[in-house]
Design a protein around this motif. Structure first.
Motif, short mmCIF file in Angstrom:
data_model
loop_
_atom_site.label_atom_id
_atom_site.label_comp_id
_atom_site.label_asym_id
_atom_site.label_seq_id
_atom_site.Cartn_x
_atom_site.Cartn_y
_atom_site.Cartn_z
N VAL A 137 -11.97 -14.37 -19.35
CA VAL A 137 -11.77 -13.28 -20.31
C VAL A 137 -13.09 -12.64 -20.70
O VAL A 137 -14.07 -13.33 -21.01
N ALA A 139 -14.59 -8.78 -22.80
CA ALA A 139 -14.12 -7.72 -23.70
C ALA A 139 -15.24 -6.72 -23.94
O ALA A 139 -16.41 -7.03 -23.70
N ASN A 168 -10.10 -7.91 -22.17
CA ASN A 168 -9.31 -7.84 -23.40
C ASN A 168 -9.84 -6.73 -24.32
O ASN A 168 -10.91 -6.18 -24.07
N SER A 199 -4.55 -6.09 -24.27
CA SER A 199 -4.91 -6.01 -25.68
C SER A 199 -3.99 -6.91 -26.48
O SER A 199 -2.77 -6.77 -26.41
N ASN A 200 -4.60 -7.80 -27.20
CA ASN A 200 -3.80 -8.64 -28.11
C ASN A 200 -3.23 -7.80 -29.22
O ASN A 200 -2.19 -8.09 -29.78
N LEU A 231 -5.46 -14.77 -27.70
CA LEU A 231 -4.62 -14.68 -26.51
C LEU A 231 -3.77 -15.95 -26.35
O LEU A 231 -2.57 -15.88 -26.09
#
Ligand code: GDP
Length: 355
Positions: A137, A139, A168, A199-200, A231
């Motif tokens: 992951v 971001a 993310n 996207s959370n 996540l």
């Protein structure tokens, strides 16, 4: 070198006798401990062999899940080599359990993969077994850093476990930033890595991740702050279902904070949560191995003019040729050298005397 003085016959005999005495004491001590910990597992107290998967391991004990989805805490036979979360094991249930121990693990299946973590003092430690894929992951916040992606990719390639890139927090991207990020991600797509944008916050891409995890043992890795915990919470709303709380007085307190655990996902598949493996170290790798771990470099390896080619300014370097022809990206080439440099610095640090 000092020359060793020859021992007299009497001295040799006494040394031999003392040695035998020490051996005998050591053997008796081992037998005593073995007897103590194994007495509860006499054959007549044990049922038939059953198979199970290891959910979590604590010292000489492990929580396992049976084929009936029952969670049992078992003792591990001394003869069983190291077992970790994700291992497939064979155990026998005790007819009369001993405290919270419901049986004994007798053997472990061969692993399809091992997730390891380099440990400065103990060498390389296995933290999970039979991991099918590593979800890496990253971001845009705190920062989108391809050099870190490449470090993780090297670690995954070295382990032989498939990495999948997840970007993310895409909710934070405007159109321009999105296209910039996409052009970098295209480099990774181009060399065969799967990339997912999620996207959370908005839920975008989450269903894609869920289907990616079905029927697999997966693990999330990535820098702090990229949204791994969020996540995991989205995917696994009740993450304590499979983990028995280890009592504080079990004397295992320290292990419980770093231990790896396997969780079933309601949407299918298993997630291994291993705090110790969220960030990888690379300093245990040889430079040649790092080169190999840049997978688009592989086809050129061994073809350079000089056998000890550093793939930097050396004449007749196939990797530089591939770079000039656009077959290897500048970004990956630069990150490769960055990794090697940082490893050299790390090694120099590692050689410093320990205090
Ligand atoms: P971890 O350190 O990787 O486990 O990251 P966390 O899950 O703790 O998340 C770090 C911060 O990022 C928290 O404040 C989260 O609320 C935030 N965050 C997580 N996912 C997203 C997302 O998709 N979008 C936005 N805008 N923020 C997110």
């Amino acid at each position: 070198m000092t020359k060793r003085k020859k021992l007299s016959k009497g001295q040799s005999r006494r040394i031999k006798e003392n040695h035998q005495k020490r051996l005998k004491t050591a053997n008796t001590a081992t037998e005593n401990t073995e007897n103590k910990s194994q007495t509860q597992w006499q054959t007549d107290n044990l049922g038939a062999i059953e198979s199970a998967i290891v959910i979590s391991r604590f010292g000489q004990h492990a929580d396992i899940e049976t084929t009936d989805k029952e969670i049992l805490r078992c003792n591990i036979r001394r003869t069983v080599s190291n077992i970790v979360c994700g291992d497939n094991v064979y155990f026998r249930r005790a007819k009369v359990s001993q405290g919270d121990l419901a049986g004994v693990i007798e053997t472990v299946d061969e692993r399809t993969s091992q997730l390891t973590r380099p440990d400065f003092y103990d060498g390389v430690k296995v933290v999970a077994a039979n991991v099918d894929q590593i979800l890496m992951v990253s971001a845009v916040l705190p920062e989108f850093t391809p050099s870190i992606i490449d470090r993780y990719l090297v670690a995954c390639e070295d382990l032989g476990i498939k990495p999948i890139l997840i970007l993310n927090k895409v909710d934070l991207l405007d159109d321009d930033t999105l296209s910039e990020v996409q052009s970098v991600l295209d480099i990774y797509r181009g060399i065969g890595y799967q990339v997912y944008l999620v996207s959370n916050k908005t839920g975008e891409g989450i269903d894609g991740i869920k289907s990616l995890l079905v029927d697999k043992n997966s693990i999330f890795v990535g820098q702090s702050g990229v949204g791994k915990s969020t996540l995991v919470n989205t995917l696994l709303p009740d993450s304590n279902i499979l983990t028995k709380v280890v009592s504080e007085n079990s004397g295992l307190g320290q292990h419980t904070t770093t231990v790896s655990r396997l969780h079933h996902l309601p949407s299918g598949g298993n997630l291994i949560d291993s705090p110790g493996i969220r960030e990888f170290g690379l300093w245990h790798l040889e430079p040649d191995r790092v080169t190999w771990c840049f997978k688009e470099f592989r086809e050129y390896l061994g073809g350079c003019k000089f056998r000890d080619c550093k793939h930097l300014k050396d004449p007749g370097c196939l990797i530089q040729e591939a770079l000039a022809e656009g077959k290897i990206s500048q970004l990956r080439f630069d990150n490769y050298h960055r990794i090697l440099e940082s490893m050299q610095e790390g090694r120099a640090g590692a050689r410093a005397p320990r205090v």
